[in-house]
Design a protein around this motif. Sequence first.
Motif, short mmCIF file in Angstrom:
data_model
loop_
_atom_site.label_atom_id
_atom_site.label_comp_id
_atom_site.label_asym_id
_atom_site.label_seq_id
_atom_site.Cartn_x
_atom_site.Cartn_y
_atom_site.Cartn_z
N VAL A 237 77.00 -62.70 83.30
CA VAL A 237 76.12 -61.70 84.01
C VAL A 237 76.23 -60.05 84.11
O VAL A 237 76.96 -59.47 84.06
N LEU A 238 75.37 -59.10 82.98
CA LEU A 238 74.90 -58.46 83.33
C LEU A 238 74.16 -57.53 84.32
O LEU A 238 74.61 -56.52 84.58
N ALA A 239 73.18 -58.36 84.91
CA ALA A 239 72.05 -57.67 86.26
C ALA A 239 71.89 -58.53 86.96
O ALA A 239 71.17 -60.09 86.54
N GLU A 240 71.70 -58.41 87.97
CA GLU A 240 70.77 -58.85 88.89
C GLU A 240 69.92 -58.52 89.60
O GLU A 240 70.77 -57.53 90.65
N ASP A 241 69.15 -58.69 90.74
CA ASP A 241 68.58 -58.22 91.38
C ASP A 241 66.73 -59.32 92.67
O ASP A 241 67.40 -60.84 91.94
N HIS A 242 67.16 -58.94 93.30
CA HIS A 242 65.97 -59.56 94.69
C HIS A 242 65.02 -59.42 94.81
O HIS A 242 64.78 -57.46 94.65
N ASN A 243 63.72 -59.32 95.56
CA ASN A 243 63.00 -58.97 96.18
C ASN A 243 63.03 -57.79 96.26
O ASN A 243 63.59 -58.13 97.42
N ARG A 244 61.76 -56.61 96.55
CA ARG A 244 62.18 -56.06 97.21
C ARG A 244 60.37 -54.76 97.61
O ARG A 244 60.80 -53.75 97.95
N THR A 245 59.84 -55.33 98.24
CA THR A 245 58.40 -55.79 98.29
C THR A 245 58.12 -55.50 99.31
O THR A 245 57.41 -54.50 99.83
N SER A 246 58.65 -55.33 100.33
CA SER A 246 59.17 -55.03 101.80
C SER A 246 59.28 -53.93 101.94
O SER A 246 58.41 -53.32 103.21
N GLY A 247 59.33 -52.96 100.60
CA GLY A 247 59.21 -50.87 101.81
C GLY A 247 57.82 -50.33 100.58
O GLY A 247 57.97 -49.81 101.01
N GLY A 248 57.30 -51.48 100.53
CA GLY A 248 55.21 -51.04 100.45
C GLY A 248 54.96 -50.87 98.77
O GLY A 248 53.93 -50.91 98.32
N ASP A 249 55.95 -51.51 97.75
CA ASP A 249 55.89 -51.20 96.62
C ASP A 249 55.29 -53.13 95.91
O ASP A 249 56.36 -53.00 95.76
N PRO A 250 54.60 -52.94 95.76
CA PRO A 250 53.97 -54.78 95.62
C PRO A 250 55.15 -55.16 93.83
O PRO A 250 54.87 -56.83 93.55
N THR A 251 54.83 -54.35 92.93
CA THR A 251 55.97 -54.23 91.55
C THR A 251 57.22 -54.40 92.25
O THR A 251 58.04 -55.15 90.67
N GLN A 252 58.05 -54.88 92.88
CA GLN A 252 59.07 -54.39 93.37
C GLN A 252 59.77 -56.13 93.08
O GLN A 252 60.68 -56.23 94.16
N HIS A 253 59.43 -56.32 91.51
CA HIS A 253 60.44 -58.35 91.66
C HIS A 253 61.70 -57.96 91.11
O HIS A 253 61.82 -57.01 90.21
N PRO A 254 62.38 -58.84 90.88
CA PRO A 254 63.34 -58.89 90.24
C PRO A 254 63.36 -59.31 89.02
O PRO A 254 64.18 -58.40 87.77
N GLU A 255 61.96 -60.40 88.68
CA GLU A 255 62.35 -60.28 87.64
C GLU A 255 61.80 -58.63 86.09
O GLU A 255 62.62 -58.47 85.45
N PHE A 256 60.91 -58.01 87.65
CA PHE A 256 60.51 -57.01 86.87
C PHE A 256 61.65 -56.09 86.22
O PHE A 256 61.70 -55.39 85.57
N ALA A 257 62.91 -55.84 87.23
CA ALA A 257 63.87 -55.03 87.62
C ALA A 257 64.17 -55.32 86.46
O ALA A 257 65.19 -54.15 85.92
#
Length: 161
Positions: free
Chosen positions: A39-59
Amino acid sequence: MLQENEMKHVQRSVELAEIALHKGDQPFGSVLVSASGEVLAEDHNRTSGGDPTQHPEFALARWAADHMDADDRAKATVFTSGEHCPMCAAAHGLVGLGRIVYASSSKQLTQWKKEMGVTTPAPVKSYPIQEMVPAIEVVGPVEEYAEQVRELQRQYFQKNT
């Protein structure tokens, strides 16, 4: 084809989606795994902060571009709770990441939203991931996780519609 030892990564992506839900985000999570299974990296959706591009796949695509060479990116796999949106699929393809494994499809999500009475239209049209990145191997949906992902989405839309 999904290998038995890869199911833990699909499960982790769903766990990350649940973390996103508890933080007020739509439940999506993703894990980037090397060819050797690390496992190199992981993330989850972070769009509630106001930036709708903060998807985990994009990160994860950005992380891969910054930390991996082209050969290693091409051999890596992204495991995700939901099929990539067009933005994330484009980022995945442009960075040259390898295989994608998703627990639930955009088609399933659309159907679930309809069943839940969610009438708010999506801001971007959904396309099957194979249309966005036709040269990349795609595995999904992984039906063993469909009901779990559906329940996370139900909880999200129950709170936010």
